[in-house]
Design an enzyme around this catalytic site. Structure first.
Site, mmCIF file in Angstrom:
data_model
loop_
_atom_site.group_PDB
_atom_site.id
_atom_site.type_symbol
_atom_site.label_atom_id
_atom_site.label_comp_id
_atom_site.label_asym_id
_atom_site.label_seq_id
_atom_site.Cartn_x
_atom_site.Cartn_y
_atom_site.Cartn_z
ATOM 1 N N ASP A 83 0.817 -1.150 0.094
ATOM 2 C CA ASP A 83 -0.289 -0.317 -0.207
ATOM 3 C C ASP A 83 0.820 1.188 -0.150
ATOM 4 O OD1 ASP A 83 0.492 -0.281 2.704
ATOM 5 O OD2 ASP A 83 -0.619 -1.130 3.124
ATOM 6 N N ASN A 152 -6.784 -3.367 13.935
ATOM 7 C CA ASN A 152 -8.772 -3.317 14.128
ATOM 8 C C ASN A 152 -9.154 -4.810 13.214
ATOM 9 O OD1 ASN A 152 -8.316 -2.453 11.408
ATOM 10 N ND2 ASN A 152 -9.958 -1.067 11.258
ATOM 11 N N HIS A 154 -7.504 -5.278 10.587
ATOM 12 C CA HIS A 154 -6.644 -4.828 8.647
ATOM 13 C C HIS A 154 -5.404 -5.817 8.595
ATOM 14 C CE1 HIS A 154 -4.287 -1.315 9.850
ATOM 15 N NE2 HIS A 154 -3.686 -2.012 9.779
#
Length: 265
Positions: A83, A152, A154
């Site tokens: 990313d 969370n 991810h």
């Protein structure tokens, strides 16, 4: 249901954990360089504080190679990062391209063009995501994929909820992710870019093997959730790894033992 993970590597400290994984990656790179060109699938790389000691250990090992082997490594290197933030200017210290240059490219003298990342400066972000996916596919997809685990759940910047067929895309970063990543932005979550381009679970799950690195007590709760789920759930993106046959979980006592302690409390 496939057994998850295929292998659990638990060590007393994050430093030892990262050194052992670096040893495995070094062996993979040696084997990779001996393969015919058509069989070489690029490395899939991740960023973040969890990966910093891993890259330091890997660099230390690779620098011990002979000059001839290092030259071959530099000529053949190919990696694709998960990313990149959108909207940060070129050279910004918080860009993941800067991170990769600092932690891997510069110390190993790798050519910048061999360290592939999404184009975080593109005027057409959706088009840049599609182009990045196409570029990766043209190289045969990822061979060995490194992953961290967000608080969370991810992986990459795949925020919950997400599906296993989600391809490379532009993502709106959650408040939880921006808080988690605020350390590099002066501690201000509002300074963290609101969007990023990330490879999706589609590209991640297509890797030959996946190495999930989870260290520190702060990750114990989310690691416990991942290890106790009976089946993947869109609300915990990392849970789609349960469907992959070759996942190695690399963890330390702080993450694993706190997780076990809370499970038996």
């Amino acid at each position: 249901m496939l057994r998850f993970p295929r292998q659990l590597q638990r060590y007393d400290s994050a430093a030892v954990c990262c050194d052992r994984l670096a040893e495995r990656l070094e062996a993979h790179v040696r084997q990779w360089l001996s393969m015919p060109l058509a069989q070489r699938r690029p490395l899939g790389l991740a960023t973040g504080r969890t990966m910093e000691p891993l890259y330091a250990a890997l660099v230390q090992r690779l620098r011990l190679w002979s000059a001839q082997d290092l030259d071959e490594l530099r000529r053949r290197w190919s990696s694709f990062n998960l990313d990149e933030y959108l909207g940060l200017p070129a050279g910004d210290p918080c860009r993941y391209s800067t991170y990769m240059h600092r932690h891997l490219g510069e110390p190993l003298l790798l050519r910048p063009e061999t360290l592939h990342l999404p184009n975080g400066s593109a005027a057409d972000a959706d088009g840049a995501a599609q182009s990045y996916a196409a570029e990766l596919n043209a190289c045969g997809g990822v061979g060995v994929q490194l992953l961290g685990l967000g608080n969370n759940g991810h992986v990459g910047f795949n925020e919950p909820p997400t599906t296993a067929d989600q391809a490379c895309h532009v993502v709106d970063l959650s408040d939880a992710t921006r808080r988690q990543n605020s350390g590099l932005f002066g501690g201000d979550p509002a300074a963290v870019p609101a969007q990023a381009i990330t490879l999706g679970l589609h590209e991640i799950l297509a890797a030959d093997e996946i190495h999930l690195v989870v260290t520190g007590a702060v990750k114990a709760d989310i690691l416990e959730q991942l290890l106790t789920l009976p089946a993947p759930q869109p609300g915990l993106p990392a849970s789609w790894l349960l469907n992959h046959p070759y996942v190695w979980l690399w963890t330390d006592a702080d993450a694993m033992d706190h997780s076990l302690a809370s499970r038996h409390a």
